[in-house]
Structures are given as structure tokens and as C-alpha cells.
Design an enzyme around this catalytic site. Structure first.
Site, mmCIF file in Angstrom:
data_model
loop_
_atom_site.group_PDB
_atom_site.id
_atom_site.type_symbol
_atom_site.label_atom_id
_atom_site.label_comp_id
_atom_site.label_asym_id
_atom_site.label_seq_id
_atom_site.Cartn_x
_atom_site.Cartn_y
_atom_site.Cartn_z
ATOM 1 C CB THR A 15 -0.886 0.043 1.266
ATOM 2 O OG1 THR A 15 -0.010 -0.142 2.402
ATOM 3 C CG2 THR A 15 -1.934 -1.046 1.263
ATOM 4 N N GLY A 16 2.168 1.130 0.130
ATOM 5 C CA GLY A 16 3.042 2.299 0.259
ATOM 6 C C GLY A 16 3.413 2.902 -1.085
ATOM 7 N NE ARG A 43 -1.098 1.295 9.697
ATOM 8 C CZ ARG A 43 0.016 0.886 10.301
ATOM 9 N NH1 ARG A 43 0.007 0.625 11.594
ATOM 10 N NH2 ARG A 43 1.150 0.723 9.626
ATOM 11 C CB CYS A 132 16.232 6.476 -4.144
ATOM 12 S SG CYS A 132 16.001 7.349 -2.604
ATOM 13 C CD GLN A 159 17.812 12.476 -1.072
ATOM 14 O OE1 GLN A 159 18.982 12.549 -0.724
ATOM 15 N NE2 GLN A 159 17.001 11.536 -0.603
ATOM 16 C CB SER A 162 7.626 10.521 -3.721
ATOM 17 O OG SER A 162 8.741 10.766 -4.546
ATOM 18 N NE ARG A 238 12.932 14.368 2.058
ATOM 19 C CZ ARG A 238 13.282 13.144 1.689
ATOM 20 N NH1 ARG A 238 13.241 12.770 0.422
ATOM 21 N NH2 ARG A 238 13.695 12.269 2.576
ATOM 22 C CG HIS A 245 15.544 11.648 -5.068
ATOM 23 N ND1 HIS A 245 14.296 12.068 -4.683
ATOM 24 C CD2 HIS A 245 15.913 10.715 -4.145
ATOM 25 C CE1 HIS A 245 13.923 11.404 -3.589
ATOM 26 N NE2 HIS A 245 14.884 10.578 -3.253
ATOM 27 C CG ASN A 318 11.959 9.491 -5.587
ATOM 28 O OD1 ASN A 318 11.523 10.242 -6.460
ATOM 29 N ND2 ASN A 318 11.313 9.269 -4.460
HETATM 30 P P1 NAP Z 1 5.149 4.355 2.841
HETATM 31 O O1 NAP Z 1 4.484 4.988 1.673
HETATM 32 O O2 NAP Z 1 5.051 4.990 4.172
HETATM 33 O O3 NAP Z 1 4.628 2.839 2.948
HETATM 34 C C1 NAP Z 1 4.974 2.000 4.016
HETATM 35 C C2 NAP Z 1 4.473 0.598 3.713
HETATM 36 O O4 NAP Z 1 4.912 -0.273 4.761
HETATM 37 C C3 NAP Z 1 2.941 0.516 3.693
HETATM 38 O O5 NAP Z 1 2.545 -0.424 2.735
HETATM 39 C C4 NAP Z 1 2.636 0.016 5.096
HETATM 40 O O6 NAP Z 1 1.412 -0.667 5.193
HETATM 41 C C5 NAP Z 1 3.785 -0.954 5.281
HETATM 42 N N1 NAP Z 1 3.933 -1.278 6.691
HETATM 43 C C6 NAP Z 1 4.124 -0.420 7.712
HETATM 44 N N2 NAP Z 1 4.143 -1.090 8.892
HETATM 45 C C7 NAP Z 1 3.942 -2.394 8.581
HETATM 46 C C8 NAP Z 1 3.813 -3.571 9.339
HETATM 47 N N3 NAP Z 1 3.899 -3.561 10.681
HETATM 48 N N4 NAP Z 1 3.606 -4.749 8.698
HETATM 49 C C9 NAP Z 1 3.490 -4.770 7.354
HETATM 50 N N5 NAP Z 1 3.593 -3.677 6.556
HETATM 51 C C10 NAP Z 1 3.811 -2.509 7.171
HETATM 52 O O7 NAP Z 1 6.703 4.183 2.588
HETATM 53 P P2 NAP Z 1 7.499 3.893 1.210
HETATM 54 O O8 NAP Z 1 7.975 5.167 0.637
HETATM 55 O O9 NAP Z 1 6.720 2.979 0.343
HETATM 56 O O10 NAP Z 1 8.798 3.197 1.769
HETATM 57 C C11 NAP Z 1 8.759 1.976 2.456
HETATM 58 C C12 NAP Z 1 10.178 1.534 2.753
HETATM 59 O O11 NAP Z 1 10.855 1.269 1.532
HETATM 60 C C13 NAP Z 1 11.053 2.588 3.464
HETATM 61 O O12 NAP Z 1 10.871 2.580 4.845
HETATM 62 C C14 NAP Z 1 12.417 2.183 3.043
HETATM 63 O O13 NAP Z 1 12.941 1.173 3.879
HETATM 64 C C15 NAP Z 1 12.197 1.635 1.650
HETATM 65 N N6 NAP Z 1 12.505 2.662 0.635
HETATM 66 C C16 NAP Z 1 13.601 2.512 -0.038
HETATM 67 C C17 NAP Z 1 13.943 3.435 -0.978
HETATM 68 C C18 NAP Z 1 15.204 3.288 -1.681
HETATM 69 O O14 NAP Z 1 15.879 4.262 -1.737
HETATM 70 N N7 NAP Z 1 15.524 2.150 -2.250
HETATM 71 C C19 NAP Z 1 13.176 4.528 -1.262
HETATM 72 C C20 NAP Z 1 12.036 4.689 -0.544
HETATM 73 C C21 NAP Z 1 11.707 3.727 0.404
HETATM 74 P P3 NAP Z 1 0.096 0.069 5.778
HETATM 75 O O15 NAP Z 1 -0.427 0.904 4.648
HETATM 76 O O16 NAP Z 1 -0.795 -1.068 6.116
HETATM 77 O O17 NAP Z 1 0.522 0.879 6.952
HETATM 78 O O1 3JN Z 2 14.451 9.944 1.701
HETATM 79 C C1 3JN Z 2 14.544 9.479 0.570
HETATM 80 O O2 3JN Z 2 14.463 10.177 -0.437
HETATM 81 C C2 3JN Z 2 14.797 8.029 0.408
HETATM 82 C C3 3JN Z 2 14.430 7.287 1.631
HETATM 83 C C4 3JN Z 2 14.741 6.057 1.845
HETATM 84 C C5 3JN Z 2 14.448 5.395 3.100
HETATM 85 C C6 3JN Z 2 13.381 5.828 3.884
HETATM 86 C C7 3JN Z 2 13.125 5.232 5.107
HETATM 87 C C8 3JN Z 2 13.928 4.213 5.566
HETATM 88 C C9 3JN Z 2 15.249 4.350 3.545
HETATM 89 C C10 3JN Z 2 16.321 3.829 2.653
HETATM 90 O O3 3JN Z 2 15.976 3.224 1.657
HETATM 91 O O4 3JN Z 2 17.509 4.017 2.913
HETATM 92 C C11 3JN Z 2 15.000 3.777 4.787
HETATM 93 C C12 3JN Z 2 15.853 2.700 5.329
HETATM 94 O O5 3JN Z 2 16.837 2.999 6.011
HETATM 95 O O6 3JN Z 2 15.519 1.545 5.077
#
Ligand code: NAP
Ligand code: 3JN
Length: 337
Positions: A15-16, A43, A132, A159, A162, A238, A245, A318
Site C-alpha cells: 500500500t506504500g 491496518r 535511491c 530529494q 515521495s 529535501r 531526485h 526515485n
Molecule cells: P510508505 O508509503 O510509508 O509505505 C509504508 C508501507 O509499509 C505501507 O505499505 C505500510 O502498510 C507498510 N507497513 C508499515 N508497517 C507495517 C507492518 N507492521 N507490517 C506490514 N507492513 C507494514 O513508505 P514507502 O515510501 O513505500 O517506503 C517503504 C520503505 O521502503 C522505506 O521505509 C524504506 O525502507 C524503503 N525505501 C527505499 C527506498 C530506496 O531508496 N531504495 C526509497 C524509498 C523507500 P500500511 O499501509 O498497512 O501501513
Molecule cells: O528519503 C529518501 O528520499 C529516500 C528514503 C529512503 C528510506 C526511507 C526510510 C527508511 C530508507 C532507505 O531506503 O535508505 C529507509 C531505510 O533505512 O531503510
């Protein structure tokens, strides 16, 4: 992983902001999915997502979620990854994790398919997707490193919100409207107003004065380019942009750089789209990169003082190349092997 015609794929965090992008890229690229399993928190359990013309119910992530799953794409944050990735790998799936939980673990490959696909070879169930800001930078740095050998990189990032998830996208929309309508600006996701502002603060501050986001760029770049001697001096910022980004990068090399030759090299580098006609107003823009797959590189110009250095402007989506697309490209390498 056993070769099959179609694979059972779980998306954790469906859902994220990243998870939703994963679903649309799996569909777009016709990834051979037998069964899709969207997982999220309690949720979201019971809500539905559309995938390949089907309506599929989201399930709560649990320890027994991974039976019969071949590939698990994780993007639900570091603590969920730390707990559930090993469980998923033990259940027999290959895990591709978007969090920072395992990136610097020496036994876990950290992969950008255009740069170091060979690193996948050593995986033991978990493969890490880089940050990213690192991904888009190394896609552009790799061909430069191969030709001129990089010594040092000075990078400032711009950045988009999103990168902080779905709630930050909502916060920028709400604050923009509040500010333009003369109302008090409220904030929850960021420590300060992000609308009409720039915050030199991404992730938490360390005792050194650098943030964790900045140190991800340092350490991950060295691991992916397989060169611990590369110096990286980062400032991550940011900005009030929704998607994509941007990065201003100064690259110092061992060999002298011929900028004309470098443009040719970048023009044919995998994953790069050279957009570099500043006289015609053509350079990479976040609004153009959003929704696209390539890393856009432009403003390629010699350093004013150092013949062994060059300046670049690097822009990418990103949520796509920086997260969901890169993860799915890793899965595509896996199933091709
Ligand atoms: P987001 O929009 O806040 O989405 C968070 C997702 O995690 C939602 O689907 C949420 O589900 C789920 N979640 C939260 N708590 C959970 C739980 N207890 N059990 C199962 N699912 C749970 O965040 P996002 O931007 O998609 O990013 C998510 C993660 O991806 C980040 O924290 C980071 O580690 C990683 N990320 C990596 C990059 C990268 O640079 N490669 C970039 C962005 C993010 P609900 O809707 O049910 O709460
Ligand atoms: O802030 C951004 O533009 C990228 C964010 C990435 C992120 C957000 C929350 C947790 C990360 C990541 O991918 O490094 C994490 C994390 O540490 O897993």
C-alpha cells in the site's frame, strides 16, 4: 531459484509509495507472475488492489505469509525487513529488500543491474536494493569509473518528498495549500515546513554531523563500485518536489577527462539518457524524469580548475529506478539465469 514459467510474488508494503509502484511496474513489464500476494500491516488487511485485471485482497504480513512464494519484494521499512526477510528466505523465497537493513552486510549482494549484476551470483536468499540517491548516482558514475577511474565525488542532492513515503506526499500538498491560502502551516512528517523550503536533513544525524542518508551514499557507492578508495563527500537535501531526485555531482578522476569523449560514453551507457543541450534549454528535470525509467544526465562540463574533474546534473524517478524498478530488474536478472 528453480526456473519456472511463472512465479508467485509477494509485495511487502503493497500500500506504500514504493509498493504501489512495484505493482504497476510488475504489470507494465509483464513480469511472469503466477500469483500476486500483496502484504501490508493489519491496518490495510482486507483492502483491495487491482493487478493484471484482477482484484486481489491485501493480507496482513505474518511469519507464515511466505509459504509457496518464489520472490518477495520488501518495502515496509528497516525493522519489518530485519524481522521478516530472514523468515521469508528460510521459507524458500528469494528476497529483494528495499530497506537499509542488510545493505552493508558483507554476505548480502547490493545490486544495481546496470552496474554490478555479477554480485547477484553470491546471494544466499536476500539481495539488497540500494538507497535511491545512490542508485541514480552509480548508474552515471560506473562508465566514468571504468574509463577514467574515480578518486572523489562531491554530491549535493535535491530529494523529492515521495522518498519519505505516501504521508510526505500528502504533507507537501496540504502545506502548499495552507501557505497559499494564508493559513497556519502544520507539519507531522518533517521537522520543519517543506512547502517553499529546503531541508538539509534526511534521515537522522550522526555524531560526525553527517546524516545516515549521507553515509548511505558514501558506503553503498564504494560497495557497488567495488572500490573502497573512492571518496564521497555528500550533502542530502529535501526539496518541495513531489517525484524524482536531482543531484549536482563533481567527479574527480585519476585520468584526465575529455568532455566530448565523456558525453559519447554517457550517451551509450546502460540505463543513462543523456539530456545535454543547455543552449536549447535541454537538461534533466524532475518533472521529465518522473514516470520514466532512465537516469537522466546533463550539464556535463569540465571543472573550471581541474582537468581531472567534471560536473554533472543527474535526475531520476526515485520511486522507479531508485526503488521499485531496480528491485524488479534484479528479479528479472534472477529469472533469466
Ligand atoms: P510508505 O508509503 O510509508 O509505505 C509504508 C508501507 O509499509 C505501507 O505499505 C505500510 O502498510 C507498510 N507497513 C508499515 N508497517 C507495517 C507492518 N507492521 N507490517 C506490514 N507492513 C507494514 O513508505 P514507502 O515510501 O513505500 O517506503 C517503504 C520503505 O521502503 C522505506 O521505509 C524504506 O525502507 C524503503 N525505501 C527505499 C527506498 C530506496 O531508496 N531504495 C526509497 C524509498 C523507500 P500500511 O499501509 O498497512 O501501513
Ligand atoms: O528519503 C529518501 O528520499 C529516500 C528514503 C529512503 C528510506 C526511507 C526510510 C527508511 C530508507 C532507505 O531506503 O535508505 C529507509 C531505510 O533505512 O531503510
Amino acid at each position: 531459484m528453480e526456473k519456472k514459467e511463472n512465479y508467485n510474488v509477494a509485495v511487502v508494503g503493497a500500500t506504500g509509495a514504493v509498493g504501489r509502484t512495484m505493482l504497476s511496474i510488475l504489470e507494465e513489464r509483464k513480469f511472469p507472475v503466477a500469483k500476486l500476494l500483496p502484504l501490508a500491516s493489519a491496518r490495510s488487511a482486507g483492502k483491495q488492489v487491482d493487478f493484471n485485471g484482477e482484484t486481489i485482497t491485501i493480507q496482513e504480513l505474518k511469519a507464515d505469509s511466505f509459504e509457496g512464494v518464489d520472490i518477495a519484494l520488501f518495502s515496509a521499512g528497516g525493522s519489518i525487513s530485519r524481522e521478516f526477510c530472514p523468515i521469508a528466505a528460510k521459507a524458500g523465497c528469494v528476497v529483494i529488500d528495499n530497506s537499509s537493513a542488510f545493505r552493508m552486510d558483507k554476505d548480502i549482494p547490493l545490486v544495481v543491474p546496470e552496474v554490478n549484476p555479477h554480485a547477484i551470483g553470491d546471494h544466499q536468499g536476500i539481495i539488497a536494493n540500494p538507497n535511491c540517491s545512490t542508485i541514480q548516482m552509480v548508474v552515471a558514475l560506473k562508465p566514468i569509473h571504468d574509463r577514467y577511474k574515480i578518486k572523489r565525488v562531491v554530491v549535493s542532492t535535491y530529494q523529492s518528498v515521495s522518498g519519505s513515503g505516501q504521508s510526505a506526499i500528502e504533507e507537501l500538498k496540504a502545506q502548499s495549500s495552507q501557505a497559499l491560502n494564508g493559513q497556519a502551516v502544520t507539519h507531522e512528517v518533517y521537522p520543519h515546513q517543506i512547502a517553499f523550503n529546503c531541508l538539509p536533513h534526511i534521515d537522522t544525524f550522526l555524531d560526525t554531523g553527517y546524516t545516515k542518508e549521507e553515509m548511505k551514499m558514501v558506503n553503498e557507492t564504494r560497495k557497488i563500485l567495488e572500490d573502497d578508495a573512492i571518496q564521497v563527500s555528500p550533502t542530502t537535501v529535501r526539496v518541495p518536489v513531489f517525484y524524482a531526485h536531482s543531484e549536482a555531482v563533481n567527479v574527480e578522476t585519476e585520468q584526465e577527462i575529455d568532455v566530448k569523449e565523456l558525453r559519447t560514453i554517457l550517451g551509450s551507457a546502460p540505463g543513462v539518457r543523456l539530456v545535454d543541450a543547455p543552449g536549447k534549454g535541454e537538461y534533466p528535470l524532475a518533472t521529465d524524469a518522473a514516470g520514466r525509467d532512465e537516469v537522466m544526465v546533463g550539464r556535463v562540463r569540465a571543472d573550471l580548475d581541474n582537468p581531472r574533474a567534471v560536473n554533472l546534473w543527474i535526475v531520476a524517478d526515485n520511486l522507479r529506478k531508485g526503488a521499485a524498478l531496480n528491485a524488479i530488474q534484479i528479479a528479472e536478472v534472477l529469472i533469466r539465469r
